[in-house]
Design a protein around this motif. Structure first.
Motif, PDB file in Angstrom:
ATOM      1  N   VAL A 126       0.849  -1.186   0.000  1.00 27.87           N
ATOM      2  CA  VAL A 126       0.000   0.000   0.000  1.00 27.87           C
ATOM      3  C   VAL A 126       0.888   1.240   0.000  1.00 27.87           C
ATOM      4  O   VAL A 126       1.682   1.441   0.916  1.00 27.87           O
ATOM      5  CB  VAL A 126      -0.941   0.041   1.221  1.00 27.87           C
ATOM      6  N   PHE A 127       0.755   2.045  -1.034  1.00 24.88           N
ATOM      7  CA  PHE A 127       1.543   3.273  -1.160  1.00 24.88           C
ATOM      8  C   PHE A 127       0.598   4.454  -1.080  1.00 24.88           C
ATOM      9  O   PHE A 127      -0.238   4.658  -1.959  1.00 24.88           O
ATOM     10  CB  PHE A 127       2.300   3.276  -2.485  1.00 24.88           C
ATOM     11  N   PHE A 128       0.699   5.218   0.010  1.00 24.13           N
ATOM     12  CA  PHE A 128      -0.119   6.407   0.226  1.00 24.13           C
ATOM     13  C   PHE A 128       0.677   7.621  -0.222  1.00 24.13           C
ATOM     14  O   PHE A 128       1.829   7.788   0.150  1.00 24.13           O
ATOM     15  CB  PHE A 128      -0.496   6.526   1.708  1.00 24.13           C
ATOM     16  N   HIS A 129       0.044   8.478  -0.996  1.00 24.07           N
ATOM     17  CA  HIS A 129       0.730   9.669  -1.499  1.00 24.07           C
ATOM     18  C   HIS A 129      -0.267  10.775  -1.799  1.00 24.07           C
ATOM     19  O   HIS A 129      -1.451  10.516  -2.033  1.00 24.07           O
ATOM     20  CB  HIS A 129       1.523   9.330  -2.769  1.00 24.07           C
ATOM     21  N   ILE A 130       0.227  11.988  -1.760  1.00 24.44           N
ATOM     22  CA  ILE A 130      -0.554  13.149  -2.170  1.00 24.44           C
ATOM     23  C   ILE A 130       0.316  13.940  -3.136  1.00 24.44           C
ATOM     24  O   ILE A 130       1.404  14.389  -2.764  1.00 24.44           O
ATOM     25  CB  ILE A 130      -0.950  14.039  -0.968  1.00 24.44           C
ATOM     26  N   HIS A 131      -0.159  14.076  -4.363  1.00 19.19           N
ATOM     27  CA  HIS A 131       0.569  14.845  -5.367  1.00 19.19           C
ATOM     28  C   HIS A 131      -0.360  15.931  -5.885  1.00 19.19           C
ATOM     29  O   HIS A 131      -1.418  15.639  -6.446  1.00 19.19           O
ATOM     30  CB  HIS A 131       1.014  13.959  -6.529  1.00 19.19           C
ATOM     31  N   THR A 132       0.004  17.172  -5.640  1.00 19.84           N
ATOM     32  CA  THR A 132      -0.757  18.298  -6.149  1.00 19.84           C
ATOM     33  C   THR A 132       0.197  19.211  -6.901  1.00 19.84           C
ATOM     34  O   THR A 132       1.405  19.000  -6.905  1.00 19.84           O
ATOM     35  CB  THR A 132      -1.438  19.082  -5.004  1.00 19.84           C
TER      36      THR A 132
END
Length: 170
Positions: A126-132
């Protein structure tokens, strides 16, 4: 706490450990052997999560990476000792919340230990990420066993910091 209530708490912790371990192993078996994630990674699950394939030769969140067989056996020995100690704590648990929290930690630790014995590494996916625009946050890659361990630790911390005060309040 009566002996009956303590017995019920221990059973709750044991059942929780079995469920946490089974859910972890079922997810890993499905993703490794049925879905064959190593050949299909990354699997995009939306804007925040991906399933990826990582061989974690360390402990939770990739800490203390080891490459040799000796290191893997040392980490496994540490997990076994931790599970034994947590099991002893569970046998003396005074309430259901503590037993539930300990069961989560024990089940997660056993789930990751099974990986270490079976593969020589722990399967994280599981890879959690936030890219904005202009900002990027990448969290560690983890698995359901890690989630169970963290949830159990949070439960124990909550109980030690807040539940005791509520019981002692006048």
């Amino acid at each position: 706490m009566t002996a009956l209530a303590r017995s019920a708490a221990v059973r709750l912790g044991a059942v929780t450990a079995v469920i946490a371990c089974a859910a972890d192993q079922a997810s890993k078996v499905y993703l490794l052997f049925l879905y064959q994630l190593p050949q299909h990674a990354p699997l995009r699950l939306g804007p925040l999560f991906d399933f990826v394939f990582v061989r974690n030769r360390g402990i939770s969140y990739g800490l203390f990476q080891t490459q040799g067989e000796l290191g893997q056996w040392l980490l496994l020995g540490f997990k076994v000792a931790a599970v034994i100690a947590l099991g002893a704590w569970l046998l003396n648990a005074r309430d259901r919340f503590t037993a539930l929290s300990l069961g989560l930690i024990i089940g997660g630790a056993i789930g990751n230990a099974i990986d270490r014995v079976a593969y020589g590494w722990v399967f994280d996916f599981v890879f959690f990420h936030i890219h904005t625009a202009g900002w990027r946050f990448d969290w560690y890659v983890f698995n359901l066993a890690d989630v169970a361990i963290v949830a159990g630790v949070i439960g124990l911390l909550y109980e030690s910091l807040f539940a005791g005060r509520a019981a002692k309040a006048p």
